[in-house]
Design an enzyme around this catalytic site. Sequence first.
Site, PDB file in Angstrom:
ATOM      1  N   ASP A   1     -16.119   8.846 -13.629  1.00 27.79           N
ATOM      2  CA  ASP A   1     -17.159   8.128 -14.364  1.00 27.79           C
ATOM      3  C   ASP A   1     -18.515   8.797 -14.180  1.00 27.79           C
ATOM      4  OD1 ASP A   1     -16.082   5.070 -15.145  1.00 27.79           O
ATOM      5  OD2 ASP A   1     -14.982   6.037 -13.529  1.00 27.79           O
ATOM      6  N   HIS A   2     -18.827   9.137 -12.950  1.00 25.48           N
ATOM      7  CA  HIS A   2     -20.113   9.753 -12.646  1.00 25.48           C
ATOM      8  C   HIS A   2     -20.238  11.105 -13.338  1.00 25.48           C
ATOM      9  CE1 HIS A   2     -23.035  11.995 -10.168  1.00 25.48           C
ATOM     10  NE2 HIS A   2     -23.593  10.830  -9.966  1.00 25.48           N
TER      11      HIS A   2
END
Length: 449
Positions: A175-176
């Site tokens: 996600d990051h």
Amino acid sequence: MRFFEGLKVVDLTQVWIGPMMTRILRDLGANVIKIERTDTPDQVRSGFLAGNNASGDFWNNRSQYFAARNAGKRAMQLDLRSEQGREILMQLLEDADILAENFTPGAIRRMGLGYEDLKERFPRLVYVSMSGYGQEGPLAHRKAVGMSMEPSAGAVAVTGYPGDDPLKTGQTWVDHYAGLQACAAVITALIYRQRSGRGQYVDISMQEATIPTLGRHLADYLLNGRVKVGGDGNRRPGMVRGAYPCEGDDNYVAISARDEEQWIALCGVLGSDEWREDPRFASADARWANHDALDELIAAWTSSRDKFEVAELLQAAGVAAGAVLQAPEVLADPQLAARGFWDQLELTGWGEVPVQRYFSPHIDGESFGARGRGPHLGEHTDELLRELGASDEEIAELREAGAVVGHPVALDNDFARDAVTMRLDPYIELGSVLRVDEDFRERVARGAG
């Protein structure tokens, strides 16, 4: 200087990848309006609650997990299934620069809010869609979470330890990583709009964003036909690498000697120049073949020493090394403190806590921190409606109709409260809880100070 002052972002995203991108824009000055459903808020409002307390309105700024992704945003509740809710969204978009969403592909189009539905009415709008597999293709319809995205990009196949099954990493970093790519794509689209006057459609695939991290494993197959399954743990062929025990319980130092010069320096720091003449360690191939024996020797030296001292000695000699930091040590790390990495943000009913910066670069000597705490659910709904020209009577009618400001029934029930209360026993059984510090608030306060 805040680079995106005057930029307006309508944020329909939730969880991590989308809120992270829009928080970066907010930190850089944008006006970010976070839209949440009237009955089901962003699910990370219930993540890692302060004091593990799920009583009362726990969804209102009691989660550092939520605050880290949504600091400084303005929050509004809208029922986008209703005609009134969609019309309010249209009004918000009249002068908006960016619309961001991370619904499962197809969901927002079924509401009549896809890019093709909006591009004629809002030709300057940069529309950002973030999903697991992108908006097209045979897998586009699938839901995505970190646990599914690492395997789909091939990362799990090359993670773990020799002889063991493939292993997911300890954090959903996909996600990051994809969120940073989304942020870069938005900036690219804004530059294009500045030149052409026309908005863009940005389609982010978490799978595609993750694949470049495989690096050598893809290259090895393309060039040599070798298929890698399972990881090498902390090791890498040709190097002396490992995490070695140090003085005290559960303290380690990571060491990586990449070449002959660093190997010689490592031997010197450890007072073991004779290893250079030992046939087991005389070459990179020999050291790889006898890594177990070498690890035992290195560990015998590190185990009676402080991990920070070991890292300092090795770094001074030109060998890459770093103390393996646990959460309290990350929060109290003097390097991060010197760089101003933590912002102190209020959690409702709890006090201030350090929240990490999602945009860490320093530009021309300036850094860019959070611009306020995480918003309460729907906190700015009336304020935003007034900015759109609604009267108090009209706001009351919208509330009565359920188009705005609904109760979070998805969270306000016994099952949900029980589910978000973290049980200690399962984490102890997994071995992922090292200890529980009863004085953790004091420890964090000292570190932040």
